[in-house]
Design a protein around this motif. Structure first.
Motif: not given
Length: 324
Positions: A219-225, A211-215, A193-207
């Motif tokens: 604090x920042x929360x990091x994780x994987x999708x 991995x994401x970061x949410x403002x 339940x956050x805005x797109x501007x608060x989320x940054x994502x990086x693809x893994x090597x094989x796509x």
């Protein structure tokens, strides 16, 4: 993207140019277009010469003015005209400049797809733009373009058709990566339940994962999708101006930290007490991997908060993730 990929794409652009009857019919023009496409595909990264002035100058200038909006219009005649003259293809100078222009534009577009980003809208804005859809090295693009070049080298009779197909697939692949990125982003925004501007994502090597970061404000929360599942990894406090320690504030004027802040926008700071002072480390959370944040500015202070040393660097090998 990485240097090897850019050069490979320069070679395949020269192969694609064979679809032009004039290029296909004149050997000297083919050689000129090949040289122009190879140089044009690498030209924006000529700013790597700034490494000679140190890491701070390199971070401030890399993917800046050489990747800007007017850059292709400058690189095209700057490289194309002398190359046309050198290969005796002056009569087709316009064609050589055109393929130089295309090569430079393709370089900038591919860099825009990476998480590191580019200042491609300069001089109108110095904002770093990044689509976060590709790694620095994409194995699928490299394999497809590499196969096309091999067929060309082995004198495959329908090499031109292969290059046309590969570039059609490249365009489709880039669009697909953007669509996947937007879908995953939308799912994360809905989940948290956050805005797109608060989320940054990086693809893994094989796509296959992101991995994401949410403002989250403080604090920042990091994780994987991956495969529709969200796995949270860590929570890191934000480096907010009103919550900085005196040691962290004392590093703000150092050259490394100033260069770091001009580039980074997801910032965590850690202050470590030493026997005779402090070690203050500013890290870009966007590039976290396995609880490490390899892009950082580290400043050593004495007990009186005087700067003893500072260092801005990527603390990882080029083949180690994250691939930016």
């Amino acid at each position: 993207m990485d240097t090897g990929s850019h050069l490979l794409f320069g070679a395949t652009l020269a192969g694609l140019a064979l679809a032009d009857p004039a290029v296909a019919a004149h050997a000297e023009l083919q050689h000129a277009v090949l040289a122009a496409a190879l140089l044009g595909s690498h030209a924006p990264d000529f700013d790597s010469v700034m490494r000679l002035r140190g890491p701070y100058a390199y971070i401030r200038n890399h993917r800046g003015i050489t990747h800007s909006l007017p850059a292709p219009l400058v690189w095209a005649p700057l490289l194309g005209l002398p190359i046309a003259w050198l290969f005796g293809a002056q009569a087709w100078s316009g064609t050589v400049m055109l393929w130089t222009f295309i090569a430079v534009c393709f370089h900038i577009i591919l860099d825009l797809f990476n998480a590191y980003g580019v200042q491609c809208l300069r001089p109108f804005t110095r904002k770093w733009l990044h689509l976060d859809a590709l790694c620095l090295f994409d194995p699928y693009l490299f394999a497809a373009h590499g196969m096309a070049v091999l067929l060309w080298l082995f004198d495959y009779s329908r090499a031109t058709a292969v290059f046309e197909f590969v570039y059609a697939m490249t365009g489709a692949y880039l669009l697909w990566r953007l669509v996947v990125h937007r879908k995953v982003l939308a799912k994360l925004c809905a989940y948290y339940r956050t805005e797109a501007s608060q989320v940054t994502m990086l693809p893994t090597f094989l796509g296959t994962a992101w991995q994401f970061v949410i403002d989250r404000g403080d604090e920042y929360m990091t994780g994987y999708y991956q495969f529709g599942r969200v796995n949270e990894a860590a929570y890191l406090p934000k480096a907010k101006p009103d919550s900085l320690t005196e040691a962290a504030k004392a590093t703000m004027a150092s050259e490394g930290v100033r260069a770091f802040h001009r580039f980074s926008d997801r910032i965590h700071v850690n202050v470590q007490d030493l026997v005779d002072g402090y070690l203050v480390t500013w890290s870009d959370v966007r590039f976290w991997h396995h609880r490490r944040m390899p892009f950082s500015a580290a400043v050593t202070l004495d007990r009186n908060l005087n700067v003893l040393s500072d260092r801005l660097a990527w603390n990882k090998k080029s083949w180690e993730p994250p691939f930016v």
